[in-house]
Motif scaffolding. Sequence first.
Motif, PDB file in Angstrom:
ATOM      1  N   PHE A 224       0.916  -1.271   0.176  1.00 38.16           N
ATOM      2  CA  PHE A 224      -0.115   0.483  -0.054  1.00 38.16           C
ATOM      3  C   PHE A 224       0.489   1.015  -0.210  1.00 38.16           C
TER       4      PHE A 224
ATOM      5  N   LEU B 190      -2.932   1.194  -3.538  1.00 39.69           N
ATOM      6  CA  LEU B 190      -2.344  -0.255  -3.884  1.00 39.69           C
ATOM      7  C   LEU B 190      -1.742  -0.329  -5.141  1.00 39.69           C
TER       8      LEU B 190
ATOM      9  N   ASP C 165      -2.261 -11.582   1.615  1.00 45.91           N
ATOM     10  CA  ASP C 165      -1.896 -10.703   0.900  1.00 45.91           C
ATOM     11  C   ASP C 165      -0.336 -10.672   0.147  1.00 45.91           C
TER      12      ASP C 165
END
Length: 379
Positions: free
Chosen positions: A92, A99, A326
């Motif tokens: 981010f 992002l 992620d």
Amino acid sequence: METKEILARIELAMDKVIEEYQNDNFIIFSDHNDKQKFLFDKDYFKSLRFGKTNTCMFLGCVQRAINNSHTIQKATSISTISEDGHLLWPTFNHKKGVLELSKIGLNYASTFPGFCRAHEQMFNPFEEKKDMSTEQDFRLQVYRSICREIVENKRSLDTSLLRRNQYILFRDNKLSEMIRAEADALHIDSKSIVSMRHEFVDWRLRELNKSVKQSEAYLADLHKLYLSIHNDLVKNKAQKVFVQAMEVDWVIPCCLAGRGGFKLNNKSKRRADIILNALPYENKTFLILASHFKDKRFVDTYINSFTKHPFHLIKMVESWMLYGSDHWFIRPSVWESLADDVKDKVLKELFNFNKSIYAVADFEIFVGLREQLILRQQT
Ligand SMILES: [Zn+2]
């Protein structure tokens, strides 16, 4: 002016400010410089990185952890998919508020302050053979994935707590400042008004409270899993944690080590939390799933729904990336070759927290790999 009159005017000033604030919470950010100071606070940015004084994650060890324990082996998986010593991973960008996929070097990809020098040696047996073949090898890999999740989530919890305190202080100072300005307008000596604490739970505070609660609950769950896998590691037995490792003879250009999950069924509120690993090697890939044994049948059903065709497995890994963890790294040229609208969709879906790893995307990330497998079938 009489004391009674002064108090009445102060109350008037307070009522006016509080009403304005309740109508529009953003009013406290109307000063651009103050807003920037709050948004780009140095301590906040520092809290987004791992600290440098973590203790070793091995149960009972009090030694200091080195700063760069790899969650994913550098010499095998990370190197396999790197190009010019780099990979891409989702991060981010706080300055831009977006992002994006950013470059990361081999030496940093998947590192965290995990273990002391002595406990780093635990992973030598499978790191030195550059392969995983025994149950204990896979267990160790799952173990370090869990440890990283804990360290990362503790860091994230600390960030939320810091941010909550910073926000309350900022807001309350701002409101006091505004009340003083109102008091001045009513000809009251505003210096007599001290800074006060306010009890409102506005939307921002509600969000911060929610994220603190979520992190705390998640850490408690992780801790249970951590104790279970520690038990299994020490005993070298599959007693509490179910680890399912699949080996496929194609190389996925992505490494992933994190957590994903799904609700057990429509009626249940409980989720199956699964530790996920996608680890490419020179000519194969390991796909590993691990959970508490009590969730084994749900994990089995999940796996069965994706193992009928290699393309389903590729889809499964794409779901892990989008709706699971992620914490993944992708070969730069694979990402660069995607059409811009697909890149946008990937980044958008990474923010979709309503979907589970059962969900599949209507676009493809590993286009080249699918083409390779089709060609292989034809020859
Ligand atoms: Zn240690």
